[in-house]
Design a protein around this motif. Structure first.
Motif, PDB file in Angstrom:
ATOM      1  N   SER A 132     -31.054 -14.303 -23.913  1.00 36.57           N
ATOM      2  CA  SER A 132     -30.685 -12.907 -24.133  1.00 36.57           C
ATOM      3  C   SER A 132     -29.484 -12.879 -25.071  1.00 36.57           C
ATOM      4  N   ASN A 140     -32.578  -8.317 -23.488  1.00 38.41           N
ATOM      5  CA  ASN A 140     -32.856  -9.163 -22.328  1.00 38.41           C
ATOM      6  C   ASN A 140     -34.233  -9.771 -22.534  1.00 38.41           C
ATOM      7  N   SER A 148     -37.788 -11.950 -21.693  1.00 37.62           N
ATOM      8  CA  SER A 148     -38.831 -12.112 -20.684  1.00 37.62           C
ATOM      9  C   SER A 148     -38.872 -13.572 -20.245  1.00 37.62           C
ATOM     10  N   ASP A 198     -32.720 -15.626 -19.303  1.00 37.25           N
ATOM     11  CA  ASP A 198     -32.194 -14.260 -19.318  1.00 37.25           C
ATOM     12  C   ASP A 198     -30.707 -14.234 -18.979  1.00 37.25           C
TER      13      ASP A 198
END
Length: 184
Positions: free
Chosen positions: A53, A69, A71, A128
């Motif tokens: 991210s 952000n 996945s 993330d």
């Protein structure tokens, strides 16, 4: 003569002898723990590609609105919908991916690379956690949103692994998400 970022990155790739490849654009900032966390994440999952991210900073390095952000997993179809992979957030395991190079393009060469690698069936794993600050500058090549949208459309149309109607739907998602990620 300035051949663009892709040509410069390809020169670097030709000289690279290591197993892992990471990119850092000159105006972006890695957090000090980025590579350590990303490499541990990659090795734990035996991943080919890992991205993180990121959030945005201005020319002075101050935080501004917007963040991306990531996945857990990104394949070709999901990448076309979101284009969440930031150049300075990536770590690639050449032992899995093999040799690769950027397409000869003046802009969006990074998107061209991701479409190519994901088109070969590789998946990108998302860590993330914000580990990169992406600098937004006035006059940068990616700042021209109409040109960026046109270039992305031309890239998406060329992806033959996905039927044309899905490419058009993906482009619609891409356009929406391009605006949305700057507003978060």
């Amino acid at each position: 003569m300035n051949s663009g970022a892709g040509a410069s990155r390809n020169l670097g790739l030709q000289s690279a002898s290591g197993q892992f490849i990471a990119f850092l654009d000159a105006d972006d900032i890695w957090l000090p723990s980025k590579l350590e966390k990303q490499l541990a994440f990659m090795l734990d999952r035996k991943s080919a590609i890992v991205h993180t991210s990121y959030s945005f900073i201005n020319e002075s390095g101050r935080p501004i609105s917007g963040r991306v952000n990531v996945s857990k997993h990104v394949n070709l179809n999901s990448y076309m919908r979101n284009t969440e992979i930031g150049m300075s957030t990536v770590l690639i395991n050449k032992e899995i991916v093999g040799n690769f190079e950027f397409p000869e393009m003046r802009t969006h060469e990074d998107a061209g690379l991701w479409l190519s690698l994901l088109g070969y069936g590789f998946k990108a794993e998302g860590l993330d956690e914000i580990l990169v600050y992406y600098r937004v500058r006035k006059g940068q090549l990616s700042a021209n949103k109409i040109l960026a949208a046109k270039t992305a459309f031309n890239l998406f149309i060329k992806v033959k692994h996905i039927p044309i109607h899905k490419r058009l739907v993906n482009y619609s998602f891409y356009a929406f998400n391009s605006i949305f990620k700057r507003l978060r």
